[in-house]
Design an enzyme around this catalytic site. Structure first.
Site, mmCIF file in Angstrom:
data_model
loop_
_atom_site.group_PDB
_atom_site.id
_atom_site.type_symbol
_atom_site.label_atom_id
_atom_site.label_comp_id
_atom_site.label_asym_id
_atom_site.label_seq_id
_atom_site.Cartn_x
_atom_site.Cartn_y
_atom_site.Cartn_z
ATOM 1 N N ASP A 69 -2.460 -3.735 -0.635
ATOM 2 C CA ASP A 69 -3.852 -4.120 -0.880
ATOM 3 C C ASP A 69 -3.905 -5.349 -1.776
ATOM 4 O O ASP A 69 -2.943 -5.683 -2.477
ATOM 5 C CB ASP A 69 -4.618 -2.970 -1.540
ATOM 6 C CG ASP A 69 -4.776 -1.778 -0.603
ATOM 7 O OD1 ASP A 69 -4.822 -1.997 0.619
ATOM 8 O OD2 ASP A 69 -4.839 -0.637 -1.109
ATOM 9 N N HIS A 79 -0.750 -7.337 4.424
ATOM 10 C CA HIS A 79 -1.980 -6.673 3.979
ATOM 11 C C HIS A 79 -2.163 -5.310 4.643
ATOM 12 O O HIS A 79 -3.020 -4.521 4.227
ATOM 13 C CB HIS A 79 -3.181 -7.558 4.317
ATOM 14 C CG HIS A 79 -4.326 -7.400 3.354
ATOM 15 N ND1 HIS A 79 -4.394 -6.404 2.406
ATOM 16 C CD2 HIS A 79 -5.459 -8.140 3.181
ATOM 17 C CE1 HIS A 79 -5.496 -6.513 1.712
ATOM 18 N NE2 HIS A 79 -6.168 -7.564 2.154
#
Length: 505
Positions: free
Chosen positions: A480, A476
């Site tokens: 995204d 992450h």
């Protein structure tokens, strides 16, 4: 004229190996590319071919020794084995008549930790093969050390007697540190008398009572499995136990019928303790555990899920699989569809195919696909390079070839490095749902699962459809949530309507 035999390239980040087996001995004739010896690293076995035809004149690195990349293993000569014959008689002659022999002086010498390899600064003393007061010859194995990657055997620097052990089993030692003290000059004379007594004492430690050292990887495997050497039949040179022998013995033990259950009686904690076995993790296993946890601690790992209706892919495969195999000589499986679908999705979401390097993001304008494969030795991930430019047939052939080499233990280190994205198919083992762990520095891994018929609502009607859960684990920090979901949706769309792959939609 002599030709050097040197350690070949072992692969990125692998700096040393252990000499497992010599297939030739000094004086044997060899042909070009004939296998001379076998090296073991922490992941693969490397065979060393003869660089030239001739006669094996000398073996510099004996079985069990640890060697670095490009280290000298031996020499090939056209003039026979005159070279190695000279030092052999000097070992059996009276030391007092050899003024040049350094092992006749009876001086105290240190036994030091050898070079452990680049970036390796410490090791654990795993096993001492000798105890204080034992005599030995030059290059005889004294002890075995374990590092993060490989086992390192420590040979005697000269013939003599072990006078004091400074680092006991289980202790951690630094590179270049001292392991023990020895007195030189006594081992050569004491060895013949000791060799007559050795068979009775060493018989339980090796298969069939042969005085040979088992492969370091085999010793670790036996320790992890709780097997003793007399429970394993060695197939290596002179009955040497290899790693595959341990796997076979363990498989036979599991398949053997269980002993009749004892008469029921009240259980006690002492009974449970007697049936338990506590084995210290090897440094390699500790490193594996640490790196898996580091992967979770370093990357901001997250997993997103979706499901795919496999109806169209299965129908397409059923319609063309016979014609495909007849033309291309390869079976049409599901992996080529998933590989193509992932390549298609990676083009739209390049973050999943990128990696973080410090404060930079490195975008890869190519796809080197890692395909996880299960083997008897464990899970390996061979890499198919530039898969984005390959056809369905080329992908299927590459997957079949890599899979076979993986099962045979023939993959090189280079074939398991450089991947930019990975696919793991847990469905072949029956997994319905799981969260795969990232393979750093990659930023994404796709988990495939079992195809299972389930009732689905299709155009307002309940239909039985072959469904598969998909899981994308991603970093992450660079990917995204929107990009991860988009990637998985594009894979789903491409599989549910394979024509989109042809239209690049």
């Amino acid at each position: 004229m002599s030709t050097e035999i040197r350690v070949p390239t072992l692969g990125e980040s692998v700096t040393e190996a252990t000499v497992a087996t010599w297939f030739k001995k000094p004086g044997d004739s060899v042909a070009v590319d004939e296998m001379l010896c076998e090296l073991e690293t922490d992941k693969v076995t490397v065979e060393v071919p003869a660089p030239a035809a001739g006669v094996l004149a000398d073996i510099v690195a004996n079985e069990g020794e640890t060697v670095g990349v490009d280290a000298l293993l031996g020499m090939i000569s056209e003039s026979g084995n005159a070279g190695p014959e000279e030092p052999a008689p000097r070992k059996t002659e009276a030391p007092a008549e050899e003024p040049e022999a350094t092992d006749a002086g009876g001086e105290t010498m240190p036994v030091m930790v050898p070079t452990l390899g680049e970036s390796v600064s410490e090791a654990t003393v795993a096993t001492w093969f000798k105890k204080e007061g034992d005599s030995f010859e030059a290059d005889e194995m004294l002890c075995e050390l374990e590092t993060d990657k490989v086992s390192v055997e420590v040979p005697a620097p000269a013939a003599g007697t072990l006078t004091k052990i400074l680092a006991k089993e289980g202790e951690t030692v630094e590179a270049g540190g001292q392991l023990a003290e020895m007195t030189s000059g006594k081992g050569g004379a004491a060895k013949p008398a000791k060799s007559e007594e050795a068979p009775a004492a060493s018989a339980p430690a090796s298969s069939g009572g042969k005085d040979v050292e088992d492969a370091p990887s085999a010793k670790k495997a036996m320790a992890e499995a709780g097997l003793s050497a007399d429970q394993v039949t060695g197939t290596g040179k002179d009955g040497r136990i290899m790693k595959d022998d341990v796997a076979k013995a363990l498989s036979a033990t599991k398949s053997a019928p269980s002993a009749p259950a004892a008469a029921p009686r009240a259980p006690s904690p002492a009974d449970d303790a007697a049936r338990e076995e506590r084995v210290k993790m090897t440094r390699l296993r500790q490193t594996i555990a640490k790196r898996l946890k580091d992967s979770q601690n370093t990357a901001a790992m997250l997993t997103t899920y979706n499901e795919v209706d496999m109806t169209e892919v299965m129908a397409l495969r059923k319609q063309y699989k016979d014609e495909f195999e007849k033309k291309h000589g390869a079976r049409l499986g599901f992996m080529s569809f998933f590989t193509k679908a992932c390549v298609h999705a990676l083009k739209e979401v390049p973050d999943v195919n990128a990696e973080i390097d410090g404060t930079d993001v490195v975008y890869k304008n190519y796809v080197h696909m890692g395909i996880a494969a299960g083997t008897p030795q464990g899970l390996v991930v061979p890499v198919i390079r530039d898969v984005d430019s390959m056809s369905f047939a080329e992908i299927e052939k590459a997957i079949a070839e890599k899979g076979k080499r993986a099962r045979d233990g023939k993959l090189s280190m280079a074939e398991m490095q450089g991947g930019t994205f990975t696919i793991s198919n847990g469905g072949v083992y029956g997994s319905l749902m799981s969260s795969p762990i990232l393979n750093p520095p990659q930023s994404g891994i796709l988990g495939m699962h079992k195809i299972q018929d389930r009732p689905m609502v299709v155009n307002g009607e309940i239909k039985i459809r072959p469904m598969m859960y998909l899981a994308l684990s991603y970093d992450h920090r660079i990917v995204d949530g929107k990009g991860a979901v988009t990637f998985l949706v594009r894979v789903k769309e491409a599989l549910e309507d394979p024509r989109r792959l042809l239209m690049d939609l």
